[in-house]
Design an enzyme around this catalytic site. Structure first.
Site, PDB file in Angstrom:
ATOM      1  N   SER A 169     -22.466  42.444 -19.772  1.00  0.00           N
ATOM      2  CA  SER A 169     -21.014  42.295 -19.674  1.00  0.00           C
ATOM      3  C   SER A 169     -20.634  42.076 -18.208  1.00  0.00           C
ATOM      4  CB  SER A 169     -20.307  43.513 -20.284  1.00  0.00           C
ATOM      5  OG  SER A 169     -18.938  43.258 -20.464  1.00  0.00           O
ATOM      6  N   ASP A 229     -20.583  37.972 -30.402  1.00  0.00           N
ATOM      7  CA  ASP A 229     -19.852  38.700 -29.361  1.00  0.00           C
ATOM      8  C   ASP A 229     -18.346  38.497 -29.514  1.00  0.00           C
ATOM      9  OD1 ASP A 229     -18.800  39.770 -26.979  1.00  0.00           O
ATOM     10  OD2 ASP A 229     -20.609  39.272 -25.873  1.00  0.00           O
ATOM     11  N   HIS A 257     -21.272  42.608 -28.844  1.00  0.00           N
ATOM     12  CA  HIS A 257     -21.228  42.663 -27.387  1.00  0.00           C
ATOM     13  C   HIS A 257     -22.291  43.611 -26.831  1.00  0.00           C
ATOM     14  CE1 HIS A 257     -19.643  41.964 -23.474  1.00  0.00           C
ATOM     15  NE2 HIS A 257     -19.285  43.219 -23.292  1.00  0.00           N
TER      16      HIS A 257
END
Length: 534
Positions: free
Chosen positions: A188, A408, A446
């Site tokens: 991320s 995601d 994610h």
């Protein structure tokens, strides 16, 4: 008698080593490191580390910390500018050091040090380091940035570089020799940090693992503001999380079998051309199991992504197939109420505190092209890791592995594909193949989670040492032995003990993708083959 003498000698040697390590650790409190100050140097006995309280609820981690070996913990502060205060931790195992340094990335707006990941690395024999990137707080809070441009630079790239520089000095001082290899891993925002390291500081690390990178920060957060507007300016447009199962079921009905396997996973969701109009409410329909015309319109916008006034794509839209699940759209895109999703918090926090510098800025006033321009002018240099020229990193012998889950719901997976293809276009396929790989994980959300296999040694699960099943181990093998990674098998586990996988699938080097052979158990990776040019 000899056995007793041998045992006594072993005890004395061990006791001496511990005393030496404790003395060596405490002496680091007076270590002189240019541009940094050591504020704490202490020996942490095995199983005694007490993690500080976090600004958000997390599962009890006490059992994990009780299993950690003894280590030397060093806390330092780096102040490269008058407005900088970058906190850094370096954890070094007392025994069994493997000669390597592992840098740990952050998430969101950073603000804290990932103690658990430091612990995982130390338990595997690494010296490990982490940083808060220059501010303290919750990863969804950006108020620290208001009026502090140097702190934004620290967050953007300088904090991780300072962490790395200081950690290498501390490791050398403690062990009396430099780390033989250095690695960095982040997902991320940590993935953005990873690419920023390769781009700006090619000498910092030998191997870099970048997961789901938020590397095009200005466009990603502009999209977050734009999506939030689309969902909320007209109250009728907001899609309740209760309707997510309806959307997900319709997507799977339309596209699940395109890859030859009906399993709730879209192998490549770019091939799915689901039309939200298919679930528009009819006069006699159940309003809980369909979408109103305004909701259909906004869903189309989210899938398509923002475009400028000339119709050009500003940033990729979110791909179909990622809607359902605990880590799906209900958390990231829709939220429990209008403007209460995680992406809404990130978008509003970014523009309020970093771009327009107005704590009362109203996202409803956001204009896409003007906002993109202001964001780029104010923060692109500090925050965007989009420079495709990674030749300096390559020429140094660095290796980079990038991965992203196709499901995601936070950072559109297509953005990472675009980044990889920009690197190939910049330096050529042959040069790119010599140092960079991209792996796209079908069904993963994610960083992890989702219906697909989500355990393959990635950030947060870097516990494996088998290059065939661990992307982290594959990176190290590439750096240390020159063996380039090929297929990596990902697994799906129901329980935390990770003993019995309910599903395995091959992750293929992009642009290859896993294709079902047509026979055999579809939950077994052995019945898939990687296809496509590479």
């Amino acid at each position: 008698m000899k056995a007793e003498l041998s045992c006594a000698l072993s005890f004395l040697v061990a006791a001496s080593a511990i005393a030496f390590s404790q003395d060596s650790c405490q002496k680091l409190s007076g270590a002189e490191i240019p541009g940094a100050t050591v504020t704490l140097a202490q020996l942490v006995a095995a199983g005694t580390f007490a993690a500080p309280a976090l600004p958000f609820p997390v599962p009890d981690q006490s059992a994990f910390y009780k299993g950690l070996p003894a280590f030397c913990r060093v806390v330092a502060e780096a102040k490269p500018t008058v407005d900088s205060n970058i906190k850094i931790e370096v954890w070094m195992p007392l025994s069994g050091w493997n000669g390597k340094l592992q840098g740990i990335g952050n998430g969101g707006f950073a603000g804290l040090i990932e103690d658990r990941q430091l612990g995982v690395a130390v338990s595997k024999g690494y010296a490990a380091t982490g940083t808060d990137t220059g501010h303290t707080g919750s990863p969804i809070d950006a108020t620290w940035a208001l009026g502090h441009p140097e702190k934004i630079v620290d967050f953007g790239h300088r904090g991780v570089h300072e962490m790395t520089r200081v950690a290498k000095e501390v490791v050398h001082a403690f062990y009396g020799k430099a780390a033989q290899r250095s690695y960095f891993a982040g997902c991320s925002d940590g993935g953005r940090e990873a690419l920023m390291e390769a781009q700006r500081y090619p000498a910092d690390y030998d191997g870099i693992l970048a997961g789901a990178p938020a590397n095009y920060w200005t466009a990603l957060l502009s999209t977050a503001a734009w999506d939030t507007q689309a969902l909320t300016l007209d109250p009728a447009s907001f899609i309740s999380p209760a309707k997510i199962p309806t959307i997900s079921a319709a997507v799977l009905a339309a596209c699940d079998e395109l890859d030859g396997v009906r399993d709730g996973i879209l192998n490549d969701p770019r091939q799915c051309h689901f039309d939200p109009a298919m679930i528009e409410c009819k006069l006699d329909g159940d309003p809980e199991r369909c979408l109103t015309p305004p909701q259909v319109a906004v869903l189309k916008k989210i899938y398509a992504g923002p475009h400028d006034t000339k119709g050009r794509e500003v940033f990729p839209g979110y791909l179909p197939g990622a809607e359902n699940g605990q880590g799906g759209w209900g958390l990231w895109i829709l939220g429990p109420a209008p403007a209460k999703s995680l992406m809404a918090f990130f978008g509003i926090g970014y523009f309020s505190n970093m771009v327009y510098e107005k704590s009362d800025w109203d996202y409803k006033s956001f204009a896409l092209e003007a906002g993109m321009h202001a964001a780029a002018e104010k923060t692109a240099s500090a925050l965007n890791a989009t420079d495709a020229n990674l030749k300096p990193f390559k020429d140094r012998g660095g290796k980079l592995i990038v991965y992203h889950g196709w499901n995601d719901p936070a950072i559109p997976a297509t953005n990472t594909v675009n980044y990889y293809e920009s690197v190939v276009a910049k330096i050529g396929q042959h040069n790119a193949d010599s140092f960079v790989r991209l792996y796209m994980a079908p069904g993963m959300q994610h960083c992890d989670g989702g219906p697909g296999p989500d355990s393959f040694g990635q950030v947060g699960k870097m516990t494996g040492d088998d290059p065939q099943h661990s992307i982290d181990a594959a990176l190290e093998q590439w750096v240390e032995k020159g063996t380039a990674p090929t297929i990596i098998t990902a697994s799906k586990y129901v329980s935390d003990d990770k003993q019995d996988a309910t599903m395995t699938r091959p992750l293929c080097p992009y642009p290859q993708a896993a294709k079902y052979k047509g026979t055999g158990d579809t939950n077994d990776a052995a019945n898939f083959v990687c296809e496509g040019k590479k």
